[in-house]
Every structure is written in C-alpha cells, then in structure tokens.
Scaffold this motif. Sequence first.
Motif, PDB file in Angstrom:
ATOM      1  N   LYS A   1       0.828  -1.203   0.000  1.00 21.80           N
ATOM      2  CA  LYS A   1       0.000   0.000   0.000  1.00 21.80           C
ATOM      3  C   LYS A   1       0.866   1.258   0.000  1.00 21.80           C
ATOM      4  CE  LYS A   1      -3.535   2.315   2.794  1.00 21.80           C
ATOM      5  NZ  LYS A   1      -4.383   2.211   4.018  1.00 21.80           N
TER       6      LYS A   1
ATOM      7  N   LEU B   1       2.648   1.788  -3.433  1.00 16.81           N
ATOM      8  CA  LEU B   1       1.763   2.299  -4.487  1.00 16.81           C
ATOM      9  C   LEU B   1       1.444   3.766  -4.266  1.00 16.81           C
ATOM     10  CD1 LEU B   1      -0.694  -0.721  -4.909  1.00 16.81           C
ATOM     11  CD2 LEU B   1       1.311  -0.146  -6.272  1.00 16.81           C
ATOM     12  N   HIS B   2       1.176   4.129  -3.020  1.00 15.37           N
ATOM     13  CA  HIS B   2       0.904   5.542  -2.735  1.00 15.37           C
ATOM     14  C   HIS B   2       2.133   6.403  -3.014  1.00 15.37           C
ATOM     15  CE1 HIS B   2      -3.163   5.421  -1.297  1.00 15.37           C
ATOM     16  NE2 HIS B   2      -2.898   4.499  -0.376  1.00 15.37           N
TER      17      HIS B   2
ATOM     18  N   LEU C   1       2.298   6.944  -6.830  1.00 10.86           N
ATOM     19  CA  LEU C   1       1.271   7.845  -7.339  1.00 10.86           C
ATOM     20  C   LEU C   1       1.492   9.276  -6.874  1.00 10.86           C
ATOM     21  CD1 LEU C   1      -1.885   5.569  -6.962  1.00 10.86           C
ATOM     22  CD2 LEU C   1      -0.762   6.240  -9.083  1.00 10.86           C
TER      23      LEU C   1
ATOM     24  N   TYR D   1      -7.520   9.457  -8.463  1.00  7.55           N
ATOM     25  CA  TYR D   1      -6.359   8.910  -7.739  1.00  7.55           C
ATOM     26  C   TYR D   1      -6.695   7.524  -7.196  1.00  7.55           C
ATOM     27  CZ  TYR D   1      -2.734   8.475  -4.134  1.00  7.55           C
ATOM     28  OH  TYR D   1      -1.695   8.030  -3.350  1.00  7.55           O
ATOM     29  N   ASN D   2      -7.859   7.400  -6.588  1.00 12.41           N
ATOM     30  CA  ASN D   2      -8.259   6.126  -5.992  1.00 12.41           C
ATOM     31  C   ASN D   2      -8.443   5.045  -7.055  1.00 12.41           C
ATOM     32  OD1 ASN D   2      -9.034   4.685  -3.507  1.00 12.41           O
ATOM     33  ND2 ASN D   2     -11.066   4.581  -4.434  1.00 12.41           N
TER      34      ASN D   2
ATOM     35  N   ASN E   1      -6.760   4.779  -9.854  1.00 11.47           N
ATOM     36  CA  ASN E   1      -5.415   4.319 -10.211  1.00 11.47           C
ATOM     37  C   ASN E   1      -4.849   3.405  -9.136  1.00 11.47           C
ATOM     38  OD1 ASN E   1      -3.820   5.688 -12.693  1.00 11.47           O
ATOM     39  ND2 ASN E   1      -5.435   7.049 -11.995  1.00 11.47           N
ATOM     40  N   TYR E   2      -5.066   3.772  -7.878  1.00 10.80           N
ATOM     41  CA  TYR E   2      -4.552   2.940  -6.786  1.00 10.80           C
ATOM     42  C   TYR E   2      -5.171   1.545  -6.825  1.00 10.80           C
ATOM     43  CZ  TYR E   2      -3.898   1.050  -2.139  1.00 10.80           C
ATOM     44  OH  TYR E   2      -3.597   0.211  -1.095  1.00 10.80           O
ATOM     45  N   ARG E   3      -6.483   1.489  -7.016  1.00 12.76           N
ATOM     46  CA  ARG E   3      -7.160   0.182  -7.050  1.00 12.76           C
ATOM     47  C   ARG E   3      -6.681  -0.649  -8.236  1.00 12.76           C
ATOM     48  NH1 ARG E   3     -11.537  -0.489  -3.777  1.00 12.76           N
ATOM     49  NH2 ARG E   3     -12.248   1.342  -2.624  1.00 12.76           N
TER      50      ARG E   3
ATOM     51  N   ALA F   1      -3.208  -1.899  -7.339  1.00 16.24           N
ATOM     52  CA  ALA F   1      -3.275  -2.900  -6.268  1.00 16.24           C
ATOM     53  C   ALA F   1      -3.750  -4.248  -6.800  1.00 16.24           C
ATOM     54  CB  ALA F   1      -4.197  -2.415  -5.158  1.00 16.24           C
TER      55      ALA F   1
END
Length: 491
Positions: A101, A104-105, A108, A223-224, A226-228, A231
């Motif tokens: 986590k 990845l953050h 980004l 943003y979320n 892209n994170y998902r 992940a």
Amino acid sequence: MIQTLLSHSFKQQLRSPIWAKNLIANVFLGFAALMLLFYVLLVGIFLPKILESVFPGQSPIEVVSGFVIYYFAFEFFLRFFLQNVPVLAIQPYLHLPMRKKKMLHFMLRKSHLSVFNFLGILIFLPFTLSTVVPEAGILPGLGWLLAIISLVFTLHFLTILFKKKLNEQPNLLLVIAGLFMAVGAADYYEVFSLSELSATLFNGLLGQPVYALIPLLLWFVAYNANYRFLAANTYPEEISTKKKTSKIAGDFAFLKRFGRVGELIALELKLILRHKRPKSAVFLASFLLLYGLIFYPEEQYQQMSWIFLFVGIFITGIFFIQYGQFLLSWESSYFDFVLTRKVTFHQYFEAKYYLFVATSAIAFVLSLGYAYFGMKIVFINLVCFLFNIGVNVFLVMRIALFSPKKIDLSKRAAFNYEGVGAAQFLMALPIIFLPYLVFVPFIILDIEDYGLITLGVVGLTGFILRDKWLNYIAQSFVKNRHKIAAGFRAQ
C-alpha cells in the motif's frame, strides 16, 4: 520506507550506464524543460494583457472561463503522447516485508511532480492572483483556482489510467477518439457550444465557490481508481502469468499466402504491436487523420491548393514517415540475426515497402470522409497518396540507411530520443519540398490542376518502377551492412 524508496530511485538514475552515456542529452532536456516552464509562466503573467489585445472590450475572466475546456482537451492529447506512466520497479520489493500500500501511494504521489501538471498551474496561478482575485474577491478566486488545479491533477490520473487500460483494451482508443469527434462535430454544427458550457461552469464557481469541491472530489476519485488498478495488478504470480500468456498480437496467418514477404510483414506488425514506441507511430497516424479539420473548413484556404498538398502528404504518409525513419533501428538489438536470415535483402525491404503502401492506402480510404468539404480535396489526397507510395516512401527508406542509431524497444515511448540522428532532420527536407518543386511551376502558370495531375503521374511512375527502387535500396544496404552492424554493436 519512503526515504528508502526515494534513495533507491535516485541511485537508480545516477548509477544507470544510460544516464552517464546520455548525460549531455539529459542536461539539454532538463534545460529545455526549465525554459518551457519559464515561458509558460510568462504567458500566465501577461495573459490579461494578451486577452485585452486579442479580445478588446471583453472580460478576461469570461474569455478564460470559456476556453478552459479547450485547454484541457489540448492537454489531454499532449499528455497522451508525451506523458509517461509513473514507474516504480515494484516487483523486486513484493517479496520483502514492505507494505504494498505504501509503495503504491509513493509511486502515485510522486507522479504529481510531472512537468505537465506545472503547465496548468503556471498559467492559471498568476492569472488568478492578478485578475480573478481583484475582480471577484479572495474566496471566489481561490475557489476558481482550486477547481482548475483539481482538474489538472484529475486529468493527470485519468490519462495514466487510460494508458494503462489501453494495453488491455486497445479498442478503448477508438471509443475515446469517437467521443472527441462527436463532441467536436456537435460544437462545429452548433448543436451546443463548448465555450458557453465552459463559461457557465467556471463563472458559476465565482458565484458559488463551494462548487470547487466537486473537481476536488474528482481528483480523489481518479487517484483512488489508479490505486485500485495498481493494487489489483501487482502480484508476482499475476505479473509472470501475464508475461507468459500475453497475446497482444496475432499470427496474421492470412499474410502467409503472400510467401516470404508476407511472413516478414507479419513479423513487422508483431514488432509494432508489442512495443510502445513503434505503436505510438500508429496512434499518431490515427490522430493526424483529423489534421485536415484545421484547414479544410476554413474559407481562406479554399483557394490555396498548395496548403492542401502539404496536409495530404502528412495525412496519407505520416505512418511511414514516423516509423520508416528508423527503418533499421527497430531491429538493432538483433541486427546480426537480420543479416544471417535466409531472406534476400530485396525481400526484406520489399516487405517493409508493402507495409508502408498498405498503411498509406488505409489512411487515404479513411480520408475519403473529407469529401464533405469538396471533391477537390479527395483528388489532392489521391495525388498525395500516389506521390507518397511512388517517391516519398523510397526517399525515407534510403535516407534511413544513413548512419542509423540503436533503439531499445523495451524503453518508454515519450521523451525517448534514441535513434534520432542527422538523417531524421535531413529527411524532412525532401518530403516537404520535393512535391512543391514539381507543383510550384504550375502555380506560377496558373494551371494548378495540371500540376496535381503531374504529381500523380510522377508518383504512379515511381510505384510502377518500385522493383528498381527496391533493388537500389537493397544494394546500398549491402554495401554498408557490416558498418551498420558494427555501429549498432558499439552503441
């Protein structure tokens, strides 16, 4: 952990042999980026005065609000072709006791420092402080600026997600292109006005600054998303599986009926579809099919056929101009194998030639839609197509043999200048000026139609004599093949 990742990223750049080898080029590009940002800042500072001179009597805020949506549309295309997807060599870390986590953050959040994000900020921040805040007040001005900045970063993450999804769903590009064409056509035929819609939305922010929270929410959502996506696609077993099962290009079995030349064309197509940089030439050729919309609807160009000639050359030939200028460089990493294959060099260049002819023919057929603006445009495009396949394509192939540079196909497409040399700069001269050497005398004599016919005949003659052209290119290659191979090895 963030400090460790930053340290690793910094050391990866400095210890890379490519960085040391291209130090001068990297310093030059860094200086060019700083100069670009400086000029953009100057545009932002002097934007009110520019708008007063171009749109006298109109409020600069209303003018900017009306054109913001066009700015973001332009920025999307700019980002699509030039912006890099944020990269962290994450696979070596996945087996370590490090939280995925956080990695990845980190990746980004670090991507917020993209040069493209600073473009919008440097333009609109000075304008907000010098014009919007004094006229509308501090709170509305800051709300207006917050909405702009939020949309800049929203577009940033949407572009990243779009480019990642494009690898899995290539047809997504057609959907987006169709959407842009539909919106552009609706605006052109006055179904609705994009500028009025943009002005309504952004002027509304000045009256109700709280609405600036909507773009801020869109930023968070992009943003979320892209994170998902990251992940869900960063497991070691998934990465290895994808590498083994990837079928990004088919077998092109239908080409086998054309013999060895057909097989070579199939190999060339696989090379294009499996690597980002050659694939970008296909995307650019697709988008430049719309190049005519800049010139064809304008009345002042209708009596200037020489401009349409320039447009037609690029519409029907941009793929082989872009891809063909690196004719040998695409295969530089295994060039010794190319020299030892059981294929004659005439067949080798013949396959490339017919690939270029096929792409030019497809571009010409797609350009038939410009018949809406008059059949003369179709005739000019036909002439340009014939001249391209009979003259220009051979010029590109021959000049590309002049001291080609090595290209690493595993590298990114944006801001990648590998393979660029003197030949690429020289190539533009004959492509642009040679058609006009034939055409200009007929313009002077006021018989332009005969000039177009002559261009078409010259191109058709070159196509008929294609075997002689290909023999000449193959013989030139044979004389220099060992020198070219040694150059690739040395690089």
